[in-house]
Design an enzyme around this catalytic site. Structure first.
Site, short mmCIF file in Angstrom:
data_model
loop_
_atom_site.label_atom_id
_atom_site.label_comp_id
_atom_site.label_asym_id
_atom_site.label_seq_id
_atom_site.Cartn_x
_atom_site.Cartn_y
_atom_site.Cartn_z
CG HIS A 67 -72.83 -70.87 -91.06
ND1 HIS A 67 -72.63 -70.91 -92.42
CD2 HIS A 67 -71.79 -71.55 -90.51
CE1 HIS A 67 -71.51 -71.58 -92.68
NE2 HIS A 67 -70.98 -71.97 -91.53
NE ARG A 76 -67.75 -69.15 -96.69
CZ ARG A 76 -67.69 -69.48 -95.42
NH1 ARG A 76 -66.54 -69.77 -94.86
NH2 ARG A 76 -68.78 -69.55 -94.68
CG ASP A 77 -68.08 -73.21 -94.15
OD1 ASP A 77 -66.93 -73.48 -93.80
OD2 ASP A 77 -69.00 -72.97 -93.33
CG HIS A 98 -70.25 -76.12 -88.97
ND1 HIS A 98 -68.89 -76.10 -89.09
CD2 HIS A 98 -70.69 -75.14 -89.80
CE1 HIS A 98 -68.51 -75.17 -89.94
NE2 HIS A 98 -69.58 -74.55 -90.39
CG ASN A 126 -70.89 -76.09 -93.68
OD1 ASN A 126 -69.75 -76.27 -94.07
ND2 ASN A 126 -71.32 -74.93 -93.24
CB CYS A 128 -64.03 -73.20 -89.25
SG CYS A 128 -63.04 -71.73 -88.94
ZN ZN Z 1 -69.07 -72.77 -91.36
#
Ligand code: ZN
Length: 313
Positions: free
Chosen positions: A215, A18-19, A217, A257, A248
């Site tokens: 979460h 996803r990210d 990074h 990440n 992002c």
């Molecule tokens: Zn992220």
């Protein structure tokens, strides 16, 4: 070798599909996304955020997420998570059968307007509507509903974000019906002291059981230090991305990440139990590399290899 069951368990939530994928311009075919999820689950990863329920015209990389959720649900012992930006996305995610749904709530209202075109009040309305929808589902189909406090550690558009606003946002989200909130360093601004401080403040406000994951990074190189700070505060779920793919798209300059391979190495070396087989995990990179040959994959452990005689502590 079987793991000692006395080791503290840490849940790695893989967010690369996803990210990672939504931040690279190349589009990974759905079949390759399925192969990635299957290979990573086979390596022992127990939770994967497989995609986002956004219109394909907005983020074409996420097209077919419903089919991917349905596919991943058939993999035993895997929690299938999905990002939902709004009520419509939540409806689609629940219909597809996601076990866990997360809505991003940008603590920076400027970032919220840019990312999902909604004010805080409008986001809270969405959260309330999603919580009602979740509650209406038969118990066995009810997903775990979480809100991620995006830009909690700072915003590329507004700069510093106040701790008080993070805490107030967490309280509003829980009051609106989220089962849990998570702290997200969307922009890679966090430092370990700030991670400790915010975890303590948010937990004091909403309860320890309502903040169990972060979460992070690695944009500024302190991702693993931040992860360690979170672990020391009692956090038990850590998001990361295979090969450090990700970032992002609405926070300019924010990429990467924390790398799943490096995070799992650190945890296993320290004696935590992730349930993940590191050599098998490193082979998953081939699946990603074959499908996205032009994207750089990061990670120290894949480059340097495991230490001679390495074993789970
Ligand atoms: Zn992220």
């Amino acid at each position: 070798m079987p793991e000692a069951s006395s080791s503290p368990q840490i849940l790695i939530s893989e967010v690369g599909p996803r990210d990672g994928l939504q931040s690279v311009s190349a589009i990974m075919p759905l079949e390759a996304r399925k192969a990635w999820v299957a290979a990573e689950a086979a390596a022992g990863v127990r939770e994967i955020e497989v995609g986002s329920f956004v219109p394909a015209k907005v983020i074409p990389q996420m097209a077919g997420t419903a089919e991917l959720v349905a596919y991943a649900r058939e993999i035993p012992d895997l929690t299938v998570a999905a990002l939902v930006p709004n009520l419509r996305g939540a409806q689609d995610a629940i219909e597809a059968g996601a076990h866990k749904i997360s809505i991003p709530f940008s603590v920076s209202e400027t970032h919220s307007l840019k990312n999902v075109r909604r004010t805080h009040d409008q986001m809270i309305e969405q959260v309330r509507a999603i919580a009602e929808l979740v509650a209406q589902q038969p118990e066995e189909q009810r997903p775990h509903f979480e809100a991620g406090l995006s830009t909690a550690f700072g915003c590329t558009l507004e700069g510093p974000v106040s701790d008080d606003l993070v805490v107030r946002s967490a309280e509003r989200l829980i009051e609106a019906g989220c089962a849990e909130v998570g702290l997200s360093d969307t922009t890679g601004y966090a430092n370990p002291a700030q991670v400790r401080r915010l975890i303590r403040k948010v937990r004091a406000a909403v309860g320890d059981d309502k903040l169990t994951g972060v979460h992070l990074h690695n944009t500024r190189g302190v991702g693993l230090a931040n992860a360690l700070a979170a672990l020391d505060e009692g956090i038990t779920t850590l998001d990361s991305s295979l090969g450090g793919l990700g970032g992002c798209p609405f926070a300019p300059g924010a990429s990467g990440n924390i790398v799943t391979e490096d995070l799992v190495f650190m945890l296993e070396a320290m004696g935590y139990d992730t349930g993940i087989d590191i050599p098998a995990l490193m082979k998953v990179r081939d699946v990603v590399r074959d499908a996205l040959p032009d994207e750089p994959l990061y990670g120290f452990i894949p480059d340097a290899g495991l230490p001679l005689g390495f074993a789970h502590a």
